[in-house]
Design a protein around this motif. Sequence first.
Motif, PDB file in Angstrom:
ATOM      1  N   LEU A   1      57.296  37.566  37.771  1.00 20.27           N
ATOM      2  CA  LEU A   1      58.457  37.429  37.130  1.00 20.27           C
ATOM      3  C   LEU A   1      59.418  36.872  38.175  1.00 20.27           C
ATOM      4  CD1 LEU A   1      59.062  41.133  35.716  1.00 20.27           C
ATOM      5  CD2 LEU A   1      58.560  39.102  34.555  1.00 20.27           C
ATOM      6  N   LEU A   2      58.956  36.683  39.522  1.00 18.44           N
ATOM      7  CA  LEU A   2      59.938  35.912  40.348  1.00 18.44           C
ATOM      8  C   LEU A   2      59.653  34.698  40.878  1.00 18.44           C
ATOM      9  CD1 LEU A   2      60.782  39.088  42.954  1.00 18.44           C
ATOM     10  CD2 LEU A   2      62.057  37.973  41.279  1.00 18.44           C
ATOM     11  N   MET A   3      58.268  34.363  40.763  1.00 20.85           N
ATOM     12  CA  MET A   3      57.841  33.093  41.057  1.00 20.85           C
ATOM     13  C   MET A   3      56.800  32.599  39.793  1.00 20.85           C
ATOM     14  SD  MET A   3      55.241  34.185  44.097  1.00 20.85           S
ATOM     15  CE  MET A   3      56.375  35.379  44.714  1.00 20.85           C
ATOM     16  N   ASP A   4      56.401  31.366  39.980  1.00 22.16           N
ATOM     17  CA  ASP A   4      55.360  30.742  39.179  1.00 22.16           C
ATOM     18  C   ASP A   4      54.242  31.327  38.903  1.00 22.16           C
ATOM     19  OD1 ASP A   4      57.262  28.846  38.274  1.00 22.16           O
ATOM     20  OD2 ASP A   4      56.663  27.301  39.597  1.00 22.16           O
ATOM     21  N   ASP A   5      53.702  31.795  39.968  1.00 21.46           N
ATOM     22  CA  ASP A   5      52.409  32.612  40.211  1.00 21.46           C
ATOM     23  C   ASP A   5      52.350  33.544  41.307  1.00 21.46           C
ATOM     24  OD1 ASP A   5      49.678  32.621  39.395  1.00 21.46           O
ATOM     25  OD2 ASP A   5      49.140  31.037  40.695  1.00 21.46           O
ATOM     26  N   GLY A   6      51.766  34.583  41.055  1.00 17.45           N
ATOM     27  CA  GLY A   6      51.427  35.721  41.975  1.00 17.45           C
ATOM     28  C   GLY A   6      50.043  35.604  42.636  1.00 17.45           C
ATOM     29  N   GLU A   7      49.867  36.567  43.677  1.00 16.47           N
ATOM     30  CA  GLU A   7      48.818  36.794  44.297  1.00 16.47           C
ATOM     31  C   GLU A   7      47.790  37.334  43.547  1.00 16.47           C
ATOM     32  OE1 GLU A   7      46.790  37.860  48.650  1.00 16.47           O
ATOM     33  OE2 GLU A   7      48.807  38.542  48.223  1.00 16.47           O
ATOM     34  N   ASP A   8      46.371  36.893  43.273  1.00 15.94           N
ATOM     35  CA  ASP A   8      45.506  37.443  42.472  1.00 15.94           C
ATOM     36  C   ASP A   8      44.921  38.383  43.406  1.00 15.94           C
ATOM     37  OD1 ASP A   8      43.415  38.313  41.191  1.00 15.94           O
ATOM     38  OD2 ASP A   8      42.375  36.404  40.872  1.00 15.94           O
ATOM     39  N   LEU A   9      44.869  39.881  42.813  1.00 16.54           N
ATOM     40  CA  LEU A   9      44.464  40.843  43.665  1.00 16.54           C
ATOM     41  C   LEU A   9      42.958  41.064  43.626  1.00 16.54           C
ATOM     42  CD1 LEU A   9      47.109  43.513  43.183  1.00 16.54           C
ATOM     43  CD2 LEU A   9      46.817  42.030  45.142  1.00 16.54           C
ATOM     44  N   LEU A  10      42.260  40.360  42.696  1.00 15.99           N
ATOM     45  CA  LEU A  10      40.809  40.434  42.597  1.00 15.99           C
ATOM     46  C   LEU A  10      40.116  39.764  43.609  1.00 15.99           C
ATOM     47  CD1 LEU A  10      40.425  39.876  38.547  1.00 15.99           C
ATOM     48  CD2 LEU A  10      40.225  42.091  39.933  1.00 15.99           C
ATOM     49  N   ASN A  11      40.899  38.609  44.199  1.00 17.82           N
ATOM     50  CA  ASN A  11      40.296  37.802  45.333  1.00 17.82           C
ATOM     51  C   ASN A  11      41.283  37.955  46.523  1.00 17.82           C
ATOM     52  OD1 ASN A  11      38.199  36.527  43.730  1.00 17.82           O
ATOM     53  ND2 ASN A  11      40.117  35.715  42.561  1.00 17.82           N
ATOM     54  N   SER A  12      41.688  39.319  46.766  1.00 16.49           N
ATOM     55  CA  SER A  12      42.397  39.659  47.985  1.00 16.49           C
ATOM     56  C   SER A  12      41.742  41.114  48.495  1.00 16.49           C
ATOM     57  CB  SER A  12      44.005  39.559  47.611  1.00 16.49           C
ATOM     58  OG  SER A  12      44.562  40.261  48.646  1.00 16.49           O
ATOM     59  N   GLU A  13      42.346  41.291  49.588  1.00 15.63           N
ATOM     60  CA  GLU A  13      42.166  42.429  50.423  1.00 15.63           C
ATOM     61  C   GLU A  13      43.290  43.381  50.130  1.00 15.63           C
ATOM     62  OE1 GLU A  13      39.036  43.298  51.864  1.00 15.63           O
ATOM     63  OE2 GLU A  13      38.625  41.425  51.247  1.00 15.63           O
ATOM     64  N   LYS A  14      44.166  42.992  49.492  1.00 13.92           N
ATOM     65  CA  LYS A  14      45.485  43.847  49.248  1.00 13.92           C
ATOM     66  C   LYS A  14      45.257  44.774  48.153  1.00 13.92           C
ATOM     67  CE  LYS A  14      48.760  40.682  50.784  1.00 13.92           C
ATOM     68  NZ  LYS A  14      49.939  39.813  50.790  1.00 13.92           N
ATOM     69  N   ARG A  15      45.987  45.935  48.013  1.00 15.72           N
ATOM     70  CA  ARG A  15      45.673  46.942  47.163  1.00 15.72           C
ATOM     71  C   ARG A  15      47.081  46.947  46.291  1.00 15.72           C
ATOM     72  NH1 ARG A  15      41.582  51.029  47.938  1.00 15.72           N
ATOM     73  NH2 ARG A  15      43.004  52.540  47.380  1.00 15.72           N
ATOM     74  N   GLY A  16      46.957  47.615  45.173  1.00 11.66           N
ATOM     75  CA  GLY A  16      48.186  47.578  44.198  1.00 11.66           C
ATOM     76  C   GLY A  16      48.484  48.920  43.695  1.00 11.66           C
ATOM     77  N   GLU A  17      48.300  49.980  44.231  1.00  6.51           N
ATOM     78  CA  GLU A  17      48.225  51.428  43.862  1.00  6.51           C
ATOM     79  C   GLU A  17      49.789  51.792  43.427  1.00  6.51           C
ATOM     80  OE1 GLU A  17      47.586  50.403  47.192  1.00  6.51           O
ATOM     81  OE2 GLU A  17      46.493  52.008  47.797  1.00  6.51           O
ATOM     82  N   ASP A  18      50.714  51.266  44.067  1.00  3.66           N
ATOM     83  CA  ASP A  18      52.231  51.312  43.535  1.00  3.66           C
ATOM     84  C   ASP A  18      52.958  50.416  42.679  1.00  3.66           C
ATOM     85  OD1 ASP A  18      52.124  53.667  45.185  1.00  3.66           O
ATOM     86  OD2 ASP A  18      52.504  52.570  46.850  1.00  3.66           O
ATOM     87  N   SER A  19      52.004  49.472  42.114  1.00  5.79           N
ATOM     88  CA  SER A  19      52.622  48.331  41.247  1.00  5.79           C
ATOM     89  C   SER A  19      51.993  48.448  39.865  1.00  5.79           C
ATOM     90  CB  SER A  19      52.319  47.014  41.889  1.00  5.79           C
ATOM     91  OG  SER A  19      52.347  46.995  43.249  1.00  5.79           O
ATOM     92  N   ILE A  20      53.003  48.053  38.992  1.00  4.63           N
ATOM     93  CA  ILE A  20      52.473  47.488  37.484  1.00  4.63           C
ATOM     94  C   ILE A  20      51.855  46.164  37.743  1.00  4.63           C
ATOM     95  CG2 ILE A  20      53.215  46.886  35.298  1.00  4.63           C
ATOM     96  CD1 ILE A  20      55.312  49.084  35.420  1.00  4.63           C
ATOM     97  N   LEU A  21      50.788  46.046  37.188  1.00 10.77           N
ATOM     98  CA  LEU A  21      49.787  44.844  37.478  1.00 10.77           C
ATOM     99  C   LEU A  21      49.448  44.242  36.138  1.00 10.77           C
ATOM    100  CD1 LEU A  21      47.412  46.285  39.750  1.00 10.77           C
ATOM    101  CD2 LEU A  21      49.190  45.218  40.462  1.00 10.77           C
ATOM    102  N   VAL A  22      49.520  42.892  36.047  1.00 12.93           N
ATOM    103  CA  VAL A  22      48.927  42.060  34.846  1.00 12.93           C
ATOM    104  C   VAL A  22      47.754  41.524  35.022  1.00 12.93           C
ATOM    105  CG1 VAL A  22      49.631  39.979  33.462  1.00 12.93           C
ATOM    106  CG2 VAL A  22      51.619  41.165  34.613  1.00 12.93           C
ATOM    107  N   LEU A  23      46.856  41.777  33.841  1.00 11.29           N
ATOM    108  CA  LEU A  23      45.404  41.466  33.964  1.00 11.29           C
ATOM    109  C   LEU A  23      45.353  40.336  32.703  1.00 11.29           C
ATOM    110  CD1 LEU A  23      42.203  41.697  34.538  1.00 11.29           C
ATOM    111  CD2 LEU A  23      42.388  43.621  32.779  1.00 11.29           C
ATOM    112  N   GLY A  24      44.699  39.254  33.112  1.00  9.23           N
ATOM    113  CA  GLY A  24      44.434  38.200  31.965  1.00  9.23           C
ATOM    114  C   GLY A  24      43.348  37.330  32.732  1.00  9.23           C
ATOM    115  N   HIS A  25      43.128  36.266  31.977  1.00  2.11           N
ATOM    116  CA  HIS A  25      42.336  35.048  32.508  1.00  2.11           C
ATOM    117  C   HIS A  25      43.196  33.753  32.647  1.00  2.11           C
ATOM    118  CE1 HIS A  25      41.400  33.422  28.708  1.00  2.11           C
ATOM    119  NE2 HIS A  25      40.766  34.332  28.045  1.00  2.11           N
ATOM    120  N   GLU A  26      42.445  32.696  33.339  1.00  2.00           N
ATOM    121  CA  GLU A  26      43.132  31.731  33.547  1.00  2.00           C
ATOM    122  C   GLU A  26      43.466  30.495  32.473  1.00  2.00           C
ATOM    123  OE1 GLU A  26      40.845  29.423  36.549  1.00  2.00           O
ATOM    124  OE2 GLU A  26      40.849  31.003  38.016  1.00  2.00           O
TER     125      GLU A  26
END
Length: 199
Positions: free
Chosen positions: A76-101
Amino acid sequence: TSPQVLRNMVHRDVGCGFSLTAYIDLPRSSGLEGMIQVSRELAKAADYDREMIMDTALYNSASMDPAYLKRISEMLLMDDGEDLLNSEKRGEDSILVLGHESTEFGAVALYYPGIKEKISEIVGGDYFILPSSVHELLVVPDNGVFSSSQLMDMVMNVNSTELMPQDRLADRVLLYHSDLEMLTVAEDMERKSVLDIER
């Protein structure tokens, strides 16, 4: 899609009232850009096995349109966000969006091999799936912040006020159980828990 229409299409039941359907993506170079649903009649005429068509379609989709999982706040804040599927970061406290390219019909990414399990690793356990549209899904960690009934109210409100009918996926909310590695309809599990307590 109605059961009657679905019967005439090559499809695969994936549980919880959902089915995957196969499409032929026509390239621009053909002059016929667009998508054609694969009917049972077309599969029969081409002498293709329906299960093979579904396996091939899912493989091609995952290869050509890789899945992404991003924090909704970043999107919502930028054109693109970091893809957590290709990251070491976690997302346990976030609402996430799943889609494809390619974005169109991106909800299918949930059924790519290994994706449900990978999301569980990222959010640290169980999670809800909100079928926000046929193009993207919302992933909400089951950390006690939201109940399934609250999430279902959210989905129904968005479906009735913000989405075109052709973009709506469902009013139900799904729950992924990391210990069982399976999806269920969240409301069904909530009702079962109440019945178990009453016994």
